[in-house]
Design a protein around this motif. Structure first.
Motif, PDB file in Angstrom:
ATOM      1  N   THR A  46     -16.391 -20.240  52.709  1.00 59.16           N
ATOM      2  CA  THR A  46     -15.106 -20.643  52.151  1.00 59.16           C
ATOM      3  C   THR A  46     -14.626 -21.917  52.845  1.00 59.16           C
ATOM      4  OG1 THR A  46     -14.479 -18.356  51.661  1.00 59.16           O
ATOM      5  CG2 THR A  46     -12.700 -19.975  51.800  1.00 59.16           C
ATOM      6  N   ASP A  47     -14.407 -22.974  52.082  1.00 58.09           N
ATOM      7  CA  ASP A  47     -13.888 -24.219  52.647  1.00 58.09           C
ATOM      8  C   ASP A  47     -12.365 -24.170  52.686  1.00 58.09           C
ATOM      9  OD1 ASP A  47     -16.453 -25.390  52.819  1.00 58.09           O
ATOM     10  OD2 ASP A  47     -16.349 -26.014  50.711  1.00 58.09           O
ATOM     11  N   LYS A  52     -12.812 -29.786  51.068  1.00 58.93           N
ATOM     12  CA  LYS A  52     -13.884 -29.243  50.252  1.00 58.93           C
ATOM     13  C   LYS A  52     -15.206 -29.927  50.609  1.00 58.93           C
ATOM     14  CE  LYS A  52     -11.321 -26.428  47.873  1.00 58.93           C
ATOM     15  NZ  LYS A  52     -11.465 -24.962  48.036  1.00 58.93           N
ATOM     16  N   SER A 138      -8.027 -11.462  52.936  1.00 60.37           N
ATOM     17  CA  SER A 138      -8.296 -12.831  52.515  1.00 60.37           C
ATOM     18  C   SER A 138      -8.675 -13.672  53.728  1.00 60.37           C
ATOM     19  CB  SER A 138      -7.060 -13.437  51.839  1.00 60.37           C
ATOM     20  OG  SER A 138      -6.712 -12.690  50.686  1.00 60.37           O
ATOM     21  N   TYR A 139      -9.595 -14.594  53.521  1.00 59.40           N
ATOM     22  CA  TYR A 139     -10.059 -15.435  54.625  1.00 59.40           C
ATOM     23  C   TYR A 139      -9.506 -16.840  54.474  1.00 59.40           C
ATOM     24  CZ  TYR A 139     -13.117 -17.871  57.866  1.00 59.40           C
ATOM     25  OH  TYR A 139     -13.593 -18.634  58.901  1.00 59.40           O
ATOM     26  N   HIS A 140      -8.938 -17.365  55.553  1.00 63.50           N
ATOM     27  CA  HIS A 140      -8.353 -18.711  55.537  1.00 63.50           C
ATOM     28  C   HIS A 140      -9.069 -19.557  56.591  1.00 63.50           C
ATOM     29  CE1 HIS A 140      -5.183 -17.218  52.916  1.00 63.50           C
ATOM     30  NE2 HIS A 140      -5.045 -16.196  53.745  1.00 63.50           N
ATOM     31  N   ALA A 141      -9.967 -20.403  56.138  1.00 64.28           N
ATOM     32  CA  ALA A 141     -10.808 -21.177  57.053  1.00 64.28           C
ATOM     33  C   ALA A 141     -10.006 -22.097  57.952  1.00 64.28           C
ATOM     34  CB  ALA A 141     -11.820 -22.001  56.245  1.00 64.28           C
ATOM     35  N   ARG A 222     -20.111 -26.082  58.851  1.00 63.15           N
ATOM     36  CA  ARG A 222     -20.033 -24.974  57.887  1.00 63.15           C
ATOM     37  C   ARG A 222     -21.347 -24.740  57.145  1.00 63.15           C
ATOM     38  NH1 ARG A 222     -14.598 -26.902  57.174  1.00 63.15           N
ATOM     39  NH2 ARG A 222     -13.217 -25.349  58.159  1.00 63.15           N
TER      40      ARG A 222
END
Length: 390
Positions: A46-47, A52, A138-141, A222
């Protein structure tokens, strides 16, 4: 008469023993975690919304990662302490950054040296794209926890912290508040980098800047993922992916209490815990952590095969030694004299690691290895300096 006194004495002994054991009977047993507290890694990264990934950013970030141009003295790169052959970690207790020569176990300071060792063990960059990930959340990079002391969030913020750090990449030549400006100025003078930045950040009139520098390095980092270990395959439904011994080790991992901190897909709760790990002797001062309570972040357990030595001080060279340390802590032995028993996290003191179980647990930990990741090194970098450093 003698028989009567014997039975009276026996009764007293039994009552006394009963009183001694009563607290143990009433002692609440630790709840054993189930396999549901663990998990397989996602198949895709996930970016963060503001960065992005693109092939152009990744290409640029990789060159920057291996280029000593980012260091104050142009002698050390990010890859000096995060080497592909060591799963992007390093085979040293604590690293030699600025003013060092060589790689791996052969790296040493130059003869004339006033730079200290890096403060803590070099953690692997593999899978840092998943740092902080939790089951069912939820994942927050952009807010991913970084470093042993959680002093940065997200790979973008993390990327340039070593550049500012004296013993890692900065050195004495530039002050902390000036070194990044110097690095950006250097890069602007290199036509190849100017072109690469323009290709990667097409919307920027002046693309060579500190923000884009961190974005490019983070984009490359990443891509460094190893998310298809046999454990991941097992958690995705392939029951044959683990051997009988590894399954036994997994059950012991849960039973002994390891999973109370080493949980989720990365096998880390990413919280700070005080454990009493001994200090590295590479520095004179003791390392009390970010809050002066000797608490450090739970490390991931993935790809441990090539990322030793272990713990924040790098004091344990094998996984067996790490598990023996936890056995000692539960038994009341604290190897760091600066830490009092009351400071030790109860999650550690309540663990139930036994010597007879250690080999099986290590067998399970080895099932977390995935060797299928990018290990390639650029043949050259735009600065013309030696790739990786001196």
């Amino acid at each position: 008469m003698h028989s009567f006194l014997f039975f009276i004495g026996l009764a007293v002994i039994c009552i006394s023993c009963g009183r001694e054991r009563e607290p143990l009977k009433n002692k609440k047993k630790n709840e054993v975690e189930t396999i549901e507290v663990l998990g397989a890694l996602p198949r895709f990264v996930t970016d963060p919304p503001g960065n992005k990934s693109t092939p152009e950013k990744v290409r640029l970030g990789k060159l920057l990662f291996f280029d000593p141009i980012l260091s104050g003295n142009k002698d050390v790169s990010c890859a000096t302490c995060h080497q592909p052959e060591f799963n992007y970690a390093e085979f040293l207790e604590t690293s030699i950054g600025v003013n060092g020569r060589g790689t791996g176990s052969k790296r040493q300071f130059s003869e004339q040296n006033d730079i200290p060792f890096v403060k803590r063990n070099s953690q692997s960059i593999l899978n840092t794209a998943f740092n902080g990930i939790k089951n069912g959340e939820s994942y927050h990079a952009e807010s991913a926890p970084m470093f042993w002391d959680l002093r940065a969030k997200g790979l973008e913020e993390q990327a340039l912290v070593p550049v500012r750090t004296l013993e890692e990449m900065r050195g004495h030549t530039y002050p902390e508040d000036k070194v990044i400006d110097e690095i950006v100025a250097r890069i602007r003078k290199i036509p190849a980098y100017e072109s690469l930045f323009r290709e990667a950040f097409t919307d920027d009139k002046d693309p060579v800047n500190v923000v884009n520098l961190s974005k490019a390095i983070a984009s490359y980092e990443r891509t460094l993922i190893a998310n298809n270990s046999r454990f991941d395959q097992y958690m995705r439904g392939d029951s044959s992916a683990l051997t009988t011994g590894e399954k036994e080790g997994l059950n012991l991992f849960l039973k002994t209490g390891c999973a109370k901190c080493h949980s989720g897909p990365m096998l880390s709760d990413y919280k700070l815990h005080t454990l009493g790990v001994p200090d590295s002797q590479n520095r004179e001062e003791t390392d009390a952590g970010a809050n002066n309570d000797y608490a450090f972040r739970t490390p991931s357990l993935r790809n441990l095969r090539y990322t030793g030595p272990y713990m924040h001080s790098g004091k344990f060279t094998t996984l067996e030694q790490v598990l023996q340390f936890y056995e000692d802590i539960a038994g009341g032995k604290i190897p760091n004299p600066n830490i009092k028993p009351a400071q030790i996290d109860t999650l550690a003191t309540n663990m139930d690691v036994n010597f007879r179980d250690i080999s099986r647990i290590v067998e399970f930990l080895n099932a977390l290895n995935d060797d299928n990741f990018d290990k390639s090194v650029p043949e050259s970098v735009p600065s013309g300096l030696p790739v990786t450093g001196l």
